[in-house]
Design a protein around this motif. Structure first.
Motif, short mmCIF file in Angstrom:
data_model
loop_
_atom_site.label_atom_id
_atom_site.label_comp_id
_atom_site.label_asym_id
_atom_site.label_seq_id
_atom_site.Cartn_x
_atom_site.Cartn_y
_atom_site.Cartn_z
N ASN A 25 9.23 -35.49 -7.11
CA ASN A 25 8.74 -34.22 -7.66
C ASN A 25 7.25 -34.26 -7.97
O ASN A 25 6.74 -33.38 -8.66
N SER A 26 6.57 -35.27 -7.45
CA SER A 26 5.10 -35.38 -7.52
C SER A 26 4.53 -35.30 -8.94
O SER A 26 3.51 -34.66 -9.18
N TYR A 27 5.16 -35.99 -9.88
CA TYR A 27 4.64 -36.01 -11.24
C TYR A 27 3.23 -36.61 -11.30
O TYR A 27 2.49 -36.34 -12.24
N PHE A 28 2.84 -37.37 -10.30
CA PHE A 28 1.49 -37.95 -10.25
C PHE A 28 0.42 -36.88 -10.10
O PHE A 28 -0.76 -37.14 -10.34
N LEU A 29 0.80 -35.66 -9.75
CA LEU A 29 -0.15 -34.55 -9.61
C LEU A 29 -0.28 -33.71 -10.89
O LEU A 29 -1.15 -32.84 -10.97
N GLU A 30 0.59 -33.94 -11.86
CA GLU A 30 0.58 -33.16 -13.10
C GLU A 30 -0.68 -33.46 -13.91
O GLU A 30 -0.95 -34.59 -14.26
N LYS A 31 -1.45 -32.42 -14.20
CA LYS A 31 -2.72 -32.61 -14.92
C LYS A 31 -2.55 -32.69 -16.43
O LYS A 31 -3.37 -33.27 -17.11
N ASN A 32 -1.49 -32.11 -16.96
CA ASN A 32 -1.30 -32.09 -18.40
C ASN A 32 -0.18 -33.01 -18.88
O ASN A 32 0.36 -32.82 -19.96
N SER A 33 0.16 -33.99 -18.04
CA SER A 33 1.20 -34.94 -18.40
C SER A 33 0.70 -36.36 -18.19
O SER A 33 -0.06 -36.63 -17.26
N LEU A 34 1.14 -37.24 -19.06
CA LEU A 34 0.90 -38.66 -18.92
C LEU A 34 2.27 -39.29 -18.68
O LEU A 34 3.20 -39.06 -19.46
N SER A 51 3.28 -34.87 -23.01
CA SER A 51 2.40 -33.71 -22.84
C SER A 51 1.01 -34.06 -23.36
O SER A 51 0.88 -34.54 -24.50
N LEU A 52 -0.01 -33.83 -22.56
CA LEU A 52 -1.38 -34.07 -23.01
C LEU A 52 -1.94 -32.90 -23.80
O LEU A 52 -3.08 -32.95 -24.27
N LYS A 53 -1.14 -31.86 -23.98
CA LYS A 53 -1.53 -30.74 -24.84
C LYS A 53 -1.00 -30.94 -26.26
O LYS A 53 -1.70 -30.69 -27.23
N THR A 54 0.24 -31.40 -26.37
CA THR A 54 0.88 -31.55 -27.68
C THR A 54 1.04 -33.01 -28.11
O THR A 54 1.34 -33.28 -29.26
N PHE A 55 0.88 -33.93 -27.16
CA PHE A 55 1.06 -35.37 -27.38
C PHE A 55 2.47 -35.70 -27.83
O PHE A 55 2.71 -36.65 -28.56
#
Length: 92
Positions: A25-34, A51-55
């Motif tokens: 599912n290409s999670y490596f392309l997610e910009k707001n996820s670690l 989530s890199l927005k809410t941590f």
């Protein structure tokens, strides 16, 4: 040990070994996820999305999307150290 997945090859290996969609599912392309990998003695146990927005932990999946016996401890460990992720993002 919990560490960041750093390459597409690591995402592929994680998805293959744990039989879940972190690679397909290409999670490596997610910009707001670690995406993190939890291991014990080098054996992959669960994959964690933060989530890199809410941590906050968005999801945490083990083999075939099942929770491992360490599931709650892994989430607690990541949550306890969310401030370290936040600090490193500010420094970058």
């Amino acid at each position: 040990q919990v560490r960041v997945l750093e390459s597409v090859a690591e995402f592929a290996a994680e998805g293959t070994e744990l039989h879940h969609c972190v690679f397909s599912n290409s999670y490596f392309l997610e910009k707001n996820s670690l995406i993190l990998s939890a291991t014990i003695d080098g054996k992959r146990i669960e994959t964690i999305e933060v989530s890199l927005k809410t941590f906050e932990v968005v999801q945490c999946r083990g083999v075939c999307n099942e929770n491992s016996e360490y599931h709650d401890r892994i989430i607690a460990l990541v949550n306890k150290n969310a401030n370290l992720i936040r600090q490193r993002m500010k420094a970058a």
